[in-house]
Design an enzyme around this catalytic site. Sequence first.
Site, PDB file in Angstrom:
ATOM      1  N   GLY A 298       0.789  -1.230   0.000  1.00 58.45           N
ATOM      2  CA  GLY A 298       0.000   0.000   0.000  1.00 58.45           C
ATOM      3  C   GLY A 298       0.818   1.275   0.000  1.00 58.45           C
ATOM      4  O   GLY A 298       0.361   2.329   0.430  1.00 58.45           O
TER       5      GLY A 298
ATOM      6  N   ILE B 156       6.012 -15.046  -0.442  1.00 56.75           N
ATOM      7  CA  ILE B 156       6.255 -16.310  -1.144  1.00 56.75           C
ATOM      8  C   ILE B 156       5.605 -16.306  -2.535  1.00 56.75           C
ATOM      9  O   ILE B 156       6.145 -16.856  -3.485  1.00 56.75           O
ATOM     10  CB  ILE B 156       5.770 -17.507  -0.276  1.00 56.75           C
ATOM     11  CG1 ILE B 156       6.379 -18.801  -0.783  1.00 56.75           C
ATOM     12  CG2 ILE B 156       4.258 -17.575  -0.164  1.00 56.75           C
ATOM     13  CD1 ILE B 156       6.315 -19.936   0.227  1.00 56.75           C
TER      14      ILE B 156
ATOM     15  N   GLU C 100     -17.467   5.916 -15.205  1.00 53.04           N
ATOM     16  CA  GLU C 100     -16.235   6.291 -14.499  1.00 53.04           C
ATOM     17  C   GLU C 100     -15.001   5.602 -15.063  1.00 53.04           C
ATOM     18  O   GLU C 100     -13.884   6.113 -14.937  1.00 53.04           O
ATOM     19  CB  GLU C 100     -16.373   5.997 -12.997  1.00 53.04           C
ATOM     20  CG  GLU C 100     -16.412   4.536 -12.601  1.00 53.04           C
ATOM     21  CD  GLU C 100     -17.800   3.911 -12.576  1.00 53.04           C
ATOM     22  OE1 GLU C 100     -17.990   2.914 -11.858  1.00 53.04           O
ATOM     23  OE2 GLU C 100     -18.693   4.424 -13.288  1.00 53.04           O
TER      24      GLU C 100
ATOM     25  N   CYS D 244     -25.113   1.579 -12.870  1.00 56.79           N
ATOM     26  CA  CYS D 244     -25.238   0.118 -12.880  1.00 56.79           C
ATOM     27  C   CYS D 244     -26.367  -0.343 -11.947  1.00 56.79           C
ATOM     28  O   CYS D 244     -27.531  -0.204 -12.274  1.00 56.79           O
ATOM     29  CB  CYS D 244     -23.894  -0.525 -12.553  1.00 56.79           C
ATOM     30  SG  CYS D 244     -23.859  -2.286 -12.948  1.00 56.79           S
TER      31      CYS D 244
ATOM     32  N   HIS E  25     -20.786   1.765 -16.714  1.00 59.49           N
ATOM     33  CA  HIS E  25     -19.932   2.443 -15.725  1.00 59.49           C
ATOM     34  C   HIS E  25     -19.150   3.569 -16.415  1.00 59.49           C
ATOM     35  O   HIS E  25     -18.045   3.335 -16.909  1.00 59.49           O
ATOM     36  CB  HIS E  25     -18.939   1.447 -15.119  1.00 59.49           C
ATOM     37  CG  HIS E  25     -19.549   0.498 -14.153  1.00 59.49           C
ATOM     38  ND1 HIS E  25     -19.594   0.734 -12.798  1.00 59.49           N
ATOM     39  CD2 HIS E  25     -20.159  -0.702 -14.347  1.00 59.49           C
ATOM     40  CE1 HIS E  25     -20.201  -0.282 -12.200  1.00 59.49           C
ATOM     41  NE2 HIS E  25     -20.551  -1.168 -13.113  1.00 59.49           N
TER      42      HIS E  25
END
Length: 537
Positions: free
Chosen positions: A14, A147, A507, A378, A505
């Site tokens: 992050g 891993i 966006e 939507c 959508h």
Amino acid sequence: MTKFIFVTGGVVSGLGKGITSASIGLLMKARGYKTTNIKIDPYINYDAGTMNPYQHGEVFVLDDGGEVDLDLGNYERFLDTNLTFEHNITTGKVYSTVIEKERRGEYLGATVQVIPHITDEIKRRIREIAKDYDIVVVEIGGTVGDIESMPFLEAARQMQLEEGRENVAFVHVTYVPKLKVVGEQKTKPTQHSVKELRSLGIQPDAIVARSEDPLEEEARKKISLFTNVPREAVVSAYDVEDTYEVPLLLEREGLGKYLIKRLKLEDREPDLREWEKMVAKYKALKETVEIAIVGKYVKLTDSYLSIKEALKHASVSNDVKVKIRWIEAEDIEEHGTKLLEGVDGIIVPGGFGARGAEGKIMTIKYARENDIPFLGICFGFQLTVVEFARNVLGMKGAHSTEIDPQTPYPVVDLMPEQRNLEKLGGTMRLGAYPVKIKKGTLAYRLYKKELVYERHRHRWEVNPDYIEAFEKAGLVFSGVAGDDERRMEILELPDKRYFIATQFHPEFKSRPMRPAPVFHGLVRAAKEYKQEKNATN
């Protein structure tokens, strides 16, 4: 010959590897090089389509119907490009292909192993995309030491060996914390992270040091010394107000110039004028409007990342900053629509399932009855139809069969082609489809054309049996599917300030310099509505 820039991450997840990768892509493109971005996701899912938005953030949909990681949305917005499903490489895809090949006998009886078979498939996928480009930026998801990432890092190491060092560069994104107790930036986590990377045979060429404040000179020197990276290649990526500032920050820090030199390319003056103008304009905005987003995943706002970005794009085009009021749909059910008081606009976004549906319907009713600028997307489009059926047409108990299979008025129903499917993954109506827009409507005034292509992700649709009743009551279906005119795509209420909903959508195709028309319209209407309210007070 194609050049490759691998972006890895260390210390914690992050950190903004996706934004860093998108920014590097933009800096290369701004120099006139044909550039693209690839995202490697080390999870075993085949794609992001069935993932919970709470865990993973939004599922971004591409033109070709690929359901991918939200970072590909950042790549598309920063590079102003359209990517394909192949630009998202997952462990699931790689292993699927290798197992299929083994079943077909393509490995001639060899023992199929991670090295060379899995790593070869990873390299093949990267090179397949690279054919058409001068520079490919490859972001390897996860954190060095995970891993799951090992085969991908090994494939990247092999690529540097095979392509030649001058054709492959590594950028490592790390975290430099500042301990309040001692008040100094700590480089040890970065040192350990690079040590881990080097143990895998990869020496980073540049380090992007994420920190709250600009990197102190002492910390920069220390990182350079202990990681064997030139001081000029230790880049300070401190927190900025807006992610669109990051490319400009990295350019000022000299990262673009350094990578060009490292890859032995001709350094050209980057053309970032439009980007600089857009960032400056956004930062200078003083006037604000408040728009409510009423959803079921609002605790993790990355679930609606593209909507946040589309509102930002529309902020710039309307000279007004959008403040978002995040509202949990279930809170509306519990506390009522007073949570919406004072907003200048309302969005009911997509989502699946029954939780929060009644709260969204209450929100739509509030927007319609109080004439507040409204955009439904939507599932928000489908629930707008449900609200209208119940409260205008008097169809008590009207619903979508997704939520209530026994509803007396199935105004939203499963699409015929979806009825006998056994698998969930990748089976919706996905990707860009043509939408025909009727002249003389709000939709036509926004799009200024009769045919547009927009991205979809749905299984349910407005039931064609009810369309006539809706239209008689004043609901206008201003957009229909280009491939099937019985499939409704856009609805609007002409007697309202701004009331529009889309099955697609919008966006996903909004860009910093070209906001999605329905978002531009919503923000403009919210601005005018607020001015009206202020004038009467």
